[in-house]
Design an enzyme around this catalytic site. Sequence first.
Site, mmCIF file in Angstrom:
data_model
loop_
_atom_site.group_PDB
_atom_site.id
_atom_site.type_symbol
_atom_site.label_atom_id
_atom_site.label_comp_id
_atom_site.label_asym_id
_atom_site.label_seq_id
_atom_site.Cartn_x
_atom_site.Cartn_y
_atom_site.Cartn_z
ATOM 1 N N HIS A 258 1.094 5.360 6.478
ATOM 2 C CA HIS A 258 0.706 5.815 5.140
ATOM 3 C C HIS A 258 0.767 7.331 5.052
ATOM 4 C CE1 HIS A 258 -1.007 1.733 5.278
ATOM 5 N NE2 HIS A 258 -0.599 1.747 4.022
ATOM 6 N N ASP B 262 -3.050 6.279 11.803
ATOM 7 C CA ASP B 262 -2.170 5.531 10.896
ATOM 8 C C ASP B 262 -0.946 6.407 10.625
ATOM 9 O OD1 ASP B 262 -0.844 4.593 8.629
ATOM 10 O OD2 ASP B 262 -2.682 3.979 7.597
ATOM 11 N N SER C 191 0.806 -1.217 0.000
ATOM 12 C CA SER C 191 0.000 0.000 0.000
ATOM 13 C C SER C 191 0.846 1.277 0.000
ATOM 14 C CB SER C 191 -0.952 -0.012 1.195
ATOM 15 O OG SER C 191 -0.220 -0.249 2.374
#
Length: 395
Positions: free
Chosen positions: A369, A366, A144
Amino acid sequence: MRRRTTVQSLITVATVLLLIVGTARLLLDNFTLKSNDRQIFQLYSEPEVYRQRTPVFASSKAQIGESCNVSGGKWIWDNKTYPVYTEESCPYLSNQTSCQRNGRPDSFYQKWRWQPDGCNLPWFDPLKLLDILSGKRLMFIGDSIQRGQFESMVCMVQSVIPEGKKSFQTIPTMEIFKAEEYNASIEFYWAPFIVESISDHATNHTVLKRLVYLDSITNQGKSWQGVDIHGSSDDIKEYNVTTAYRWALETWANWLESNINPLTQKVYFMSMSPKHLWSWEWKPGSNENCFNESYPIQGSYWGTGSSFTIMKIIQDILQELKIDVTFLNITQMSEYRKDAHTSVYGERRGILLTKEQRADPKKFADCMHWCLPGVPDTWNEILYAHLLQNHRHFL
Ligand SMILES: *[C@@H]1O[C@H](CO)[C@@H](O)[C@H](O)[C@H]1NC(C)=O
Ligand SMILES: *[C@@H]1O[C@H](CO)[C@@H](O)[C@H](O)[C@H]1NC(C)=O
Ligand SMILES: *[C@@H]1O[C@H](CO)[C@@H](O)[C@H](O)[C@H]1NC(C)=O
Ligand SMILES: *[C@@H]1O[C@H](CO)[C@@H](O)[C@H](O)[C@H]1NC(C)=O
Ligand SMILES: *[C@@H]1O[C@H](CO)[C@@H](O)[C@H](O)[C@H]1NC(C)=O
Ligand SMILES: *[C@@H]1O[C@H](CO)[C@@H](O)[C@H](O)[C@H]1NC(C)=O
Ligand SMILES: *[C@@H]1O[C@H](CO)[C@@H](O)[C@H](O)[C@H]1NC(C)=O
Ligand SMILES: *[C@@H]1O[C@H](CO)[C@@H](O)[C@H](O)[C@H]1NC(C)=O
């Protein structure tokens, strides 16, 4: 089986392929495992003519090249130039990266320019990039994090292509952006290639012995032709991080050597993308994470998550490789960017965080990311600088 076929067919058409593959990164903490995030790697290929050694530039503020080390530098506030695109202007951005749309209140993180110490990054010209990619495929392969970089690249070029001359296609495990008039494509291939670690403790970094699931890499590895498989799928063995990482990278390196045609394919390797899970690393005494951080770290900084030992292993293995791999060292510059993660303004396991979850950043932020526009745009500017330099030199 399906995947293997896909990979093989990608490789056989590689003469005009900007192929991308990657390498293994250990997952060192619970957060990472829970967020289902995976390893990074990236390969990029181009015709032989682009592969020759690049010249050393004479000027002191040279373009990127052997003479310029882009990993040392600083982030400069530049709200005139940045961001180079917006969430609204790029229809291909996913929910995961669209922090503004997901309610992030500040947007400072979009407006910093990376200034290397010894040179300037060239101005990103999307038309020029399309020209360079003409008749080729630029492919990001990985997890990702790579997907974010792929989205960034698509957004950086798509605005110069008129409607009807571009397309975006999602098929299982792949996403493909095409610029028809250039016969160019920018692609993402989902191929997390990992060694999973299950015994790490978020606050005990001194633990050197970690449990590693060998079957993880085995299962992932099966989708890659030629990957040497160590251990059976029921095997759980103990390795220290260094050994496990070296093993994983060697597996990757063997795969590369037997699958990459250095005459037609060029490999770029991204260094580790850092995380900002523990605010005490940059703000001693605090006990938060990247949530509510609005500015980059000033001054020198290197988080505990980015291991120099692992960097050294990467360097060793790349040097031993029989094929030429260009290492894009983005770790240091990204280390400063505690402000640029998706935090609570993204997804968890593919679903946007709920209001309740957003209110609990300790648990749900998070810090791995990145929001877009943001830091991955700079990684792509560096990739672009390499492409541009090779292109210029051989035209
Ligand atoms: C590049 O600069 C960084 C930071 O200043 C330094 O740590 C690194 O060793 C340099 N790399 C090379 C190849 O000179
Ligand atoms: C850019 O940043 C400067 C300095 O913070 C600020 O004064 C100015 O209003 C900003 N301009 C825009 C267009 O946001
Ligand atoms: C993005 O989020 C919106 C709002 O929750 C949702 O309706 C949409 O389906 C999501 N898009 C994707 C591709 O998941
Ligand atoms: C377009 O590019 C592909 C490789 O990506 C190549 O195989 C094909 O021949 C090209 N087509 C034209 C019309 O140039
Ligand atoms: C960290 O892990 C090591 C090895 O398991 C253990 O001996 C040590 O007590 C742990 N430290 C803390 C603070 O938990
Ligand atoms: C990891 O294990 C290898 C092989 O068993 C050993 O040579 C190395 O010293 C260990 N490294 C650490 C940091 O314990
Ligand atoms: C975010 O940080 C600012 C100070 O930098 C503080 O005033 C504010 O309360 C914080 N917001 C939250 C939600 O913690
Ligand atoms: C990447 O950059 C970091 C910091 O700038 C440096 O310490 C490290 O040695 C570099 N890694 C390689 C493989 O050049």
